[in-house]
Design an enzyme around this catalytic site. Structure first.
Site: not given
Ligand code: GUN
Length: 293
Positions: A52, A96, A119
């Site tokens: 990211k 995350q 998100d």
């Molecule tokens: N863990 C797995 N997929 C995601 C996501 O799209 N965002 C976040 N913050 N954590 C995750």
């Protein structure tokens, strides 16, 4: 059979985003800024967060990484969320998941300002999405919708079978595909661990979205000729022929399923790259205050 090339699409979208950043810079506008919070040492989470941050750099977004050890308390994490909510330079941020067991994920999600929730996990964004109002869409479903759109895949009146009912993928995917408009207007069946005769349900699908997290779960004879197959799985399995001793596979038995499909996403190189790109698209929307003027 045609591959739905997430790599190519995400590269194209990133070029579009980079051009937008150039325009913003020339106009003296604000440069989009994404922050990511990573608690603990989960190896997959470290890979996702690095990807990211790297993607932000590629398109010229500003990014910040807040790293904390696994022992961080819930109160400390809530303080970090509070600070990011109040930081005027941060347009959007993510925490995350998964979080260490002593931290309540629901409390953290609820603490995030929904206007910065790129998100799309906050119930305000989820509820707005369900009602077809402007909202930050969760990155994986948003990335899949963008993939269907950019490949011009017909969805109206199609029967879509979603495997898995998670809050992040299966449930929002089923809502988005059943909504009015394009991509959408599908008749959706949301299947899960209690579904009776899953292969029979999947055989009725024009569009299959597999998001259960079990390697190579969807078998060749479950898939109708000409179906569109979206594989959300990212699973590591042992493979002695590889130097690393393992390789990535999806939730679909690709070799058996691909010859039957009209379109299929590869793993890697499919949905995963679109997820990161969708997060960038949300961050630009946040910076422009498109969802919440
Ligand atoms: N863990 C797995 N997929 C995601 C996501 O799209 N965002 C976040 N913050 N954590 C995750």
């Amino acid at each position: 059979m045609q591959l739905l090339d997430g790599k190519l699409l995400s590269e194209n979208i990133k070029l579009e985003l980079a051009a937008e950043v150039d325009t913003l810079r020339q106009q003296g506008g604000k440069i989009p800024h994404l922050a990511a919070v990573l608690v603990g040492e989960d190896p997959a989470s470290q890979v996702y967060v690095s990807s990211k941050i790297k993607s932000c750099e590629q398109v010229g977004f500003k990014s910040s990484l807040v790293r904390r050890p696994a022992e961080t308390s819930e109160a400390e994490l809530l303080q970090i969320v509070h600070d990011l909510n109040n930081d005027p330079d941060v347009d959007g941020f993510i925490v995350q998941l998964p979080l260490p067991k002593h931290i309540n994920e629901e409390r953290i999600t609820l603490a995030i300002d929904h206007r910065k929730d790129v998100d799309g996990f906050h119930p305000i964004n989820f509820g707005r999405m369900a009602q077809g109002m402007p909202a930050f869409l969760p990155a994986t479903p948003f990335g899949i919708m963008e993939m269907l759109r950019r490949y011009n895949i017909e969805t109206s009146g199609k029967h879509c079978v979603v495997l898995g009912r998670s809050n992040i993928v299966g449930t929002p995917m089923s809502l988005l595909l059943s909504r009015k408009g394009y991509p959408g207007d599908c008749t959706v069946t949301l299947t899960h661990s209690r579904t009776k005769d899953l292969p029979a349900e999947v055989r009725r699908a024009d569009i299959i979205v597999a998001a259960i997290g079990i390697p190579q779960f969807v078998k060749g004879d479950w898939v109708r000729e000409g179906a569109v197959v979206i594989d959300v799985g990212i699973n590591r399995i042992p493979d002695a022929s590889k130097k690393s001793g393992s390789r990535l596979v999806g939730d679909v038995d690709f070799d058996a399923v691909a010859p039957r499909c009209s379109y299929i996403t590869p793993v890697p190189g499919g949905v995963g790259l679109m997820t990161v790109t969708a997060l960038l698209m949300n961050t630009l929307k946040a910076c422009r205050k498109e969802i919440y003027p």
